[in-house]
Design a protein around this motif. Structure first.
Motif, PDB file in Angstrom:
ATOM      1  N   ILE A  87       0.965  -1.177   0.160  1.00  0.00           N
ATOM      2  CA  ILE A  87      -0.141  -0.011   0.074  1.00  0.00           C
ATOM      3  C   ILE A  87       0.923   1.293  -0.061  1.00  0.00           C
ATOM      4  O   ILE A  87       1.925   1.264   0.683  1.00  0.00           O
ATOM      5  CB  ILE A  87      -0.919   0.062   1.380  1.00  0.00           C
TER       6      ILE A  87
ATOM      7  N   ILE B  44      -6.102  -3.452   6.298  1.00  0.00           N
ATOM      8  CA  ILE B  44      -6.379  -3.080   4.773  1.00  0.00           C
ATOM      9  C   ILE B  44      -7.763  -2.586   4.449  1.00  0.00           C
ATOM     10  O   ILE B  44      -7.854  -1.500   3.877  1.00  0.00           O
ATOM     11  CB  ILE B  44      -6.047  -4.250   3.915  1.00  0.00           C
ATOM     12  N   HIS B  45      -8.977  -3.296   4.889  1.00  0.00           N
ATOM     13  CA  HIS B  45     -10.144  -2.623   4.507  1.00  0.00           C
ATOM     14  C   HIS B  45     -10.407  -1.286   5.067  1.00  0.00           C
ATOM     15  O   HIS B  45     -10.972  -0.527   4.518  1.00  0.00           O
ATOM     16  CB  HIS B  45     -11.230  -3.722   5.342  1.00  0.00           C
TER      17      HIS B  45
ATOM     18  N   ASP C 254      -9.616  11.312  -0.094  1.00  0.00           N
ATOM     19  CA  ASP C 254      -9.799  11.757  -1.292  1.00  0.00           C
ATOM     20  C   ASP C 254     -11.112  12.618  -1.239  1.00  0.00           C
ATOM     21  O   ASP C 254     -11.043  13.692  -2.061  1.00  0.00           O
ATOM     22  CB  ASP C 254      -9.996  10.749  -2.210  1.00  0.00           C
TER      23      ASP C 254
ATOM     24  N   ILE D  10      -7.912   0.881   5.938  1.00  0.00           N
ATOM     25  CA  ILE D  10      -7.255   1.783   5.162  1.00  0.00           C
ATOM     26  C   ILE D  10      -7.823   2.465   3.944  1.00  0.00           C
ATOM     27  O   ILE D  10      -7.728   3.448   3.467  1.00  0.00           O
ATOM     28  CB  ILE D  10      -5.805   0.978   4.755  1.00  0.00           C
ATOM     29  N   ASP D  11      -8.586   1.406   3.154  1.00  0.00           N
ATOM     30  CA  ASP D  11      -9.155   1.565   1.849  1.00  0.00           C
ATOM     31  C   ASP D  11     -10.013   2.720   2.284  1.00  0.00           C
ATOM     32  O   ASP D  11     -10.394   3.787   1.624  1.00  0.00           O
ATOM     33  CB  ASP D  11      -9.943   0.501   1.311  1.00  0.00           C
ATOM     34  N   HIS D  12     -10.900   2.564   3.531  1.00  0.00           N
ATOM     35  CA  HIS D  12     -11.845   3.389   3.584  1.00  0.00           C
ATOM     36  C   HIS D  12     -11.462   4.814   3.924  1.00  0.00           C
ATOM     37  O   HIS D  12     -12.118   6.020   3.689  1.00  0.00           O
ATOM     38  CB  HIS D  12     -12.490   3.146   5.052  1.00  0.00           C
TER      39      HIS D  12
ATOM     40  N   ILE E 169      -8.473   6.173   2.958  1.00  0.00           N
ATOM     41  CA  ILE E 169      -7.803   6.536   1.737  1.00  0.00           C
ATOM     42  C   ILE E 169      -9.424   7.537   1.016  1.00  0.00           C
ATOM     43  O   ILE E 169      -9.196   8.413   0.386  1.00  0.00           O
ATOM     44  CB  ILE E 169      -7.368   5.742   0.654  1.00  0.00           C
ATOM     45  N   THR E 170     -10.638   6.871   0.960  1.00  0.00           N
ATOM     46  CA  THR E 170     -11.739   7.337   0.336  1.00  0.00           C
ATOM     47  C   THR E 170     -12.046   8.355   0.806  1.00  0.00           C
ATOM     48  O   THR E 170     -12.495   9.392   0.367  1.00  0.00           O
ATOM     49  CB  THR E 170     -12.858   6.308   0.514  1.00  0.00           C
TER      50      THR E 170
ATOM     51  N   GLN F 256      -2.061  12.574  -0.417  1.00  0.00           N
ATOM     52  CA  GLN F 256      -2.605  11.929   0.623  1.00  0.00           C
ATOM     53  C   GLN F 256      -2.152  11.765   1.955  1.00  0.00           C
ATOM     54  O   GLN F 256      -2.685  11.918   3.051  1.00  0.00           O
ATOM     55  CB  GLN F 256      -2.984  10.363  -0.056  1.00  0.00           C
TER      56      GLN F 256
END
Lengths: 118, 204
Positions: free
Chosen positions: B2, B185-186, B196, B188-190, B192-193, B8
């Motif tokens: 990642i 990971i899950h 953004d 982290i995706d959230h 980053i969303t 970011q």
């Protein structure tokens, strides 16, 4: 000044002690009652009709502080309710405002507590 | 692997700074001392090699308060103090408020540190949630003592986690604490969303 009954609802014994000590320093005659959870607070409401409730938000058991506030409101529309919480998110602040209850963010200070009680 | 873009990373650092500003203000009020904030350190690691990223905390006993958070962002937050300093922090918190004998501070160590952790971790988390405009719920704080291996023993050792580490220093007491956020990971995706989306809102 009328002697008031204050219910302090917080799972932290240290927080209950601090709030109690601050209130006692200013209002020596007031009666202080404590509950360590929302459920315990609600179970005490039948015998206790607090003039003021200082309620934590995040507590063990089935009720959070706002749910306890709702129960308090159902019992008495005149009870002054103060939500005292470390969770200072806007979403919690907004919910407290919508219910017409005071919001005080932790950490606990004498100034914050006495201002909220005034 | 990642990675965050430079932008970011920059925004996440700034948001953590805002969160820690709020946490430091809360700690400063409690211990009545100036609290310094270190530069946030952001890294990715597996749980099993987490100590390489937390080298300052890899030796000795620590006093830790761990609090899970969930909702629009999930993970764990930890407040860590050197074990031999924890009683001093409790003394600083309670000394002016409660009439407790010096000998009895240890009776309150666990409860007082849990509450300190609750306030600091929530202050940091709330500021992050308010900035990124989401809401999270937090679990009750859990107090634990031990070395880092013990403190992380309940975590899945193979999962990748985002480590956000910030040093909080009590200016006149020679005490350093650390706030760490761990996310899988899950989550982290959230995150980053959310970053953004925030980036879009401020550049629109």
């Amino acid at each position: 000044m009328k002697v008031k009954t204050v219910l302090i609802v917080d799972d932290s014994r240290v927080s209950r002690m601090m709030v109690s000590a601050i209130i006692k320093s200013q209002y020596k005659d007031w009666k202080i009652e404590e509950a360590a959870s929302g459920d315990e607070a609600v179970s005490k409401l039948t015998e206790l009709h607090p003039d003021i409730a200082v309620v934590d938000f995040n507590m063990p058991g089935s009720l959070d502080g706002l749910q306890v506030a709702e129960k308090l409101r159902q019992q008495s529309a005149t009870t002054q309710i103060i939500l005292l919480t470390a969770n200072i998110q806007d979403s919690i602040r907004d919910k407290a405002a919508a219910m017409g209850i005071s919001f005080v963010g932790k950490p606990i200070t004498e100034e914050k507590i006495l201002t909220a009680l005034a | 692997m990642i990675t965050l873009t430079e932008l970011q990373h920059d925004i996440l650092t700034e948001i953590i700074n805002i969160g820690m500003g709020s946490a430091a203000a809360a700690l400063s009020t409690m211990v009545k001392d100036e609290v310094t904030i270190g530069v946030p350190n952001i890294s990715f690691s597996s749980v099993e090699s987490i100590q390489d990223n937390l080298i300052e905390l890899s030796s000795g006993k620590l006093a830790a308060v761990r609090q899970g958070f969930n909702g629009e962002l999930e993970g764990d937050a930890m407040l860590l103090f050197p074990g031999d300093k924890s009683l001093e922090i409790v003394r600083l918190l309670l000394a002016d408020t409660l009439p407790i004998d010096n000998d009895n501070f240890s009776d309150f160590e666990q409860e007082a540190l849990s509450e300190i952790g609750n306030i600091i971790l929530n202050a940091g988390l709330s500021a992050i949630a308010n900035t990124l405009k989401f809401s999270v719920s937090s679990s009750l704080p859990l107090y634990k003592q031990g070395d880092m291996t013990t403190l992380l023993s309940s975590s899945d050792q193979t999962q990748t986690v985002l480590i956000l580490k910030v040093e909080l220093g009590l200016e006149h007491k020679q005490i350093k604490g650390y706030v760490i956020y761990l996310m899988d990971i899950h989550a982290i995706d959230h995150l980053i969303t959310h970053i953004d989306r925030y980036l879009k809102s401020i550049t629109a």
